[in-house]
Design a protein around this motif. Structure first.
Motif, PDB file in Angstrom:
ATOM      1  N   ALA A 112      -5.564  57.537  63.094  1.00 39.30           N
ATOM      2  CA  ALA A 112      -6.425  56.360  63.228  1.00 39.30           C
ATOM      3  C   ALA A 112      -5.963  55.591  64.464  1.00 39.30           C
ATOM      4  O   ALA A 112      -4.803  55.175  64.540  1.00 39.30           O
ATOM      5  CB  ALA A 112      -6.345  55.483  61.993  1.00 39.30           C
ATOM      6  N   LYS A 150     -13.887  65.854  65.452  1.00 39.02           N
ATOM      7  CA  LYS A 150     -14.087  64.435  65.170  1.00 39.02           C
ATOM      8  C   LYS A 150     -13.672  64.047  63.758  1.00 39.02           C
ATOM      9  O   LYS A 150     -13.505  62.855  63.482  1.00 39.02           O
ATOM     10  CB  LYS A 150     -15.561  64.053  65.406  1.00 39.02           C
ATOM     11  CG  LYS A 150     -15.929  63.979  66.882  1.00 39.02           C
ATOM     12  CD  LYS A 150     -17.349  63.471  67.082  1.00 39.02           C
ATOM     13  CE  LYS A 150     -17.670  63.315  68.558  1.00 39.02           C
ATOM     14  NZ  LYS A 150     -19.054  62.833  68.776  1.00 39.02           N
ATOM     15  N   ASP A 151     -13.506  65.024  62.885  1.00 35.80           N
ATOM     16  CA  ASP A 151     -13.072  64.688  61.524  1.00 35.80           C
ATOM     17  C   ASP A 151     -11.544  64.612  61.408  1.00 35.80           C
ATOM     18  O   ASP A 151     -11.011  64.479  60.315  1.00 35.80           O
ATOM     19  CB  ASP A 151     -13.641  65.668  60.503  1.00 35.80           C
ATOM     20  CG  ASP A 151     -13.195  67.102  60.733  1.00 35.80           C
ATOM     21  OD1 ASP A 151     -12.417  67.359  61.686  1.00 35.80           O
ATOM     22  OD2 ASP A 151     -13.620  67.988  59.976  1.00 35.80           O
ATOM     23  N   GLU A 159     -10.155  58.724  63.699  1.00 33.18           N
ATOM     24  CA  GLU A 159     -11.122  57.647  63.583  1.00 33.18           C
ATOM     25  C   GLU A 159     -10.667  56.474  64.439  1.00 33.18           C
ATOM     26  O   GLU A 159      -9.490  56.360  64.791  1.00 33.18           O
ATOM     27  CB  GLU A 159     -11.277  57.192  62.131  1.00 33.18           C
ATOM     28  CG  GLU A 159     -10.035  56.559  61.536  1.00 33.18           C
ATOM     29  CD  GLU A 159     -10.203  56.208  60.062  1.00 33.18           C
ATOM     30  OE1 GLU A 159      -9.872  55.064  59.697  1.00 33.18           O
ATOM     31  OE2 GLU A 159     -10.645  57.080  59.271  1.00 33.18           O
ATOM     32  N   TYR A 207     -18.733  58.952  66.323  1.00 33.68           N
ATOM     33  CA  TYR A 207     -17.332  58.780  65.945  1.00 33.68           C
ATOM     34  C   TYR A 207     -17.226  58.033  64.608  1.00 33.68           C
ATOM     35  O   TYR A 207     -18.081  57.220  64.277  1.00 33.68           O
ATOM     36  CB  TYR A 207     -16.577  57.992  67.022  1.00 33.68           C
ATOM     37  CG  TYR A 207     -16.496  58.705  68.351  1.00 33.68           C
ATOM     38  CD1 TYR A 207     -15.603  59.751  68.541  1.00 33.68           C
ATOM     39  CD2 TYR A 207     -17.328  58.327  69.406  1.00 33.68           C
ATOM     40  CE1 TYR A 207     -15.529  60.410  69.768  1.00 33.68           C
ATOM     41  CE2 TYR A 207     -17.264  58.976  70.625  1.00 33.68           C
ATOM     42  CZ  TYR A 207     -16.369  60.016  70.802  1.00 33.68           C
ATOM     43  OH  TYR A 207     -16.308  60.668  72.010  1.00 33.68           O
ATOM     44  N   LYS A 208     -16.175  58.320  63.892  1.00 35.02           N
ATOM     45  CA  LYS A 208     -15.912  57.598  62.654  1.00 35.02           C
ATOM     46  C   LYS A 208     -15.238  56.275  62.991  1.00 35.02           C
ATOM     47  O   LYS A 208     -14.262  56.242  63.747  1.00 35.02           O
ATOM     48  CB  LYS A 208     -15.009  58.431  61.741  1.00 35.02           C
ATOM     49  CG  LYS A 208     -14.747  57.805  60.374  1.00 35.02           C
ATOM     50  CD  LYS A 208     -13.914  58.759  59.509  1.00 35.02           C
ATOM     51  CE  LYS A 208     -13.629  58.178  58.130  1.00 35.02           C
ATOM     52  NZ  LYS A 208     -12.833  59.124  57.293  1.00 35.02           N
ATOM     53  N   ARG A 245     -13.713  52.593  61.337  1.00 36.76           N
ATOM     54  CA  ARG A 245     -13.281  51.868  60.144  1.00 36.76           C
ATOM     55  C   ARG A 245     -13.000  50.411  60.523  1.00 36.76           C
ATOM     56  O   ARG A 245     -12.342  50.134  61.523  1.00 36.76           O
ATOM     57  CB  ARG A 245     -12.025  52.496  59.536  1.00 36.76           C
ATOM     58  CG  ARG A 245     -11.634  51.874  58.188  1.00 36.76           C
ATOM     59  CD  ARG A 245     -10.441  52.615  57.565  1.00 36.76           C
ATOM     60  NE  ARG A 245     -10.717  54.028  57.409  1.00 36.76           N
ATOM     61  CZ  ARG A 245     -11.402  54.549  56.403  1.00 36.76           C
ATOM     62  NH1 ARG A 245     -11.897  53.754  55.452  1.00 36.76           N
ATOM     63  NH2 ARG A 245     -11.615  55.844  56.335  1.00 36.76           N
TER      64      ARG A 245
END
Length: 305
Positions: free
Chosen positions: A221, A244-245, A248, A268-269, A271
């Motif tokens: 992250a 991409k997984d 994030e 993109y992820k 959060r």
């Protein structure tokens, strides 16, 4: 000038007088623009709204440096009830916590007991828990506890701060634990004996940590509002065929909202770190100290709809 600005905001973060004023006048100062509410129930509609936009969330009950056993147990109960509420409301959110709020400075037995109860609840309801990193005096104990609990709980992450000299070695060692890490620059006032004092060195080290952890094949992250850091990550993952997984981006609630959505649109992820609780003042001051450019983001966030 940047160091002076950082020291100024860190000094303000420890002011009990300003803290009391902030709690009293929080709504008028725009606290609701950066904090999800005084309770988790108040934060739920915001989480639902963020989730509806496609954004993931991590929540954090503000407060640290607990010095009584009873309060530490209360904080643990808050974490457990939050985990249960996440499950009951089917929210797409993780939980972040600070070990000092659970008794780290009181006794090993107390913080171990509280963390075990929290992680058992998180395992039952399939909620990821991230141990936030605090100042350098607590880094070793935090990582020792993380390594201990990671053996039995896969749904556990922690944080590494790039301004610390030790962080490169920490990331290397944590690779053996398949660690889920949130990589940040760092937001506490640290001595030049343990931390880089030049922004350029902190930035360069964060890039090295991002590259190392991604190449080690671990989930990463990248917690930063810095466009240069985000662009570096984009280029790095593309050149090295990082899926991409495996990573994030993380950003604070109320800051760089458009960038969050832009990254989301790019696939993109993303959060959002959503704090809640009454003790928001110190948290906010440290965010400003962490990167003076955040002042502009904060002012815009405080006074724009």
């Amino acid at each position: 000038m940047e160091a002076l600005s950082k020291n100024f905001f860190l000094l303000l973060s420890n002011s009990s007088v300003l803290d009391k004023m902030a709690k009293k006048w929080g709504p008028r100062l725009g606290a609701d623009k950066i904090v999800g509410g005084e309770s988790f129930d108040q934060a739920i509609p915001l989480i639902q709204q963020l989730n509806s936009q496609g954004l993931h969330v991590t929540v954090d009950h503000l407060g640290e440096y607990v010095n009584s056993e009873s309060e530490a147990r209360e904080r643990a109960e808050e974490c457990i009830s939050t985990i249960q509420a996440i499950h009951n409301h089917q929210l797409n959110t993780q939980l972040s916590l600070k070990l000092t709020s659970l008794g780290l400075d009181i006794s090993h037995e107390l913080v171990h007991e509280n963390m075990t109860r929290i992680l058992e609840a998180a395992k039952q309801y399939d909620v990821v828990v991230t141990i936030d990193m605090e100042d350098s005096s607590r880094t070793e104990k935090t990582l020792e506890l993380y390594k201990h609990f990671k053996k039995d709980y896969d749904n556990l992450g922690t944080v590494i701060q790039s301004y610390l000299f030790r962080s490169n070695q920490d990331v290397e060692e944590l690779s053996d634990y398949n660690a889920y890490l949130r990589l940040v620059k760092g937001a506490y006032k640290e001595s030049g004996k343990v931390a880089f004092t030049e922004k350029s060195m902190v930035d360069d080290n964060l890039k090295k940590l991002i590259a190392k952890h991604l190449l080690n094949g671990n989930y990463t992250a990248i917690a930063s509002h810095d466009e240069a850091m985000i662009d570096f990550t984009k280029d790095f993952v593309e050149k090295n065929n990082i899926p991409k997984d495996q990573f994030e981006f993380q950003m604070l609630y109320g800051m760089r909202n458009q960038m969050q959505l832009d990254l989301l649109q790019e696939g993109y992820k993303v959060r959002v770190y959503l704090p809640y609780g009454e003790d928001w003042y110190g948290y906010f001051m440290r965010r400003l100290a962490e990167r003076p450019a955040n002042i502009a983001f904060a002012v815009k966030g405080l006074f724009s709809k």
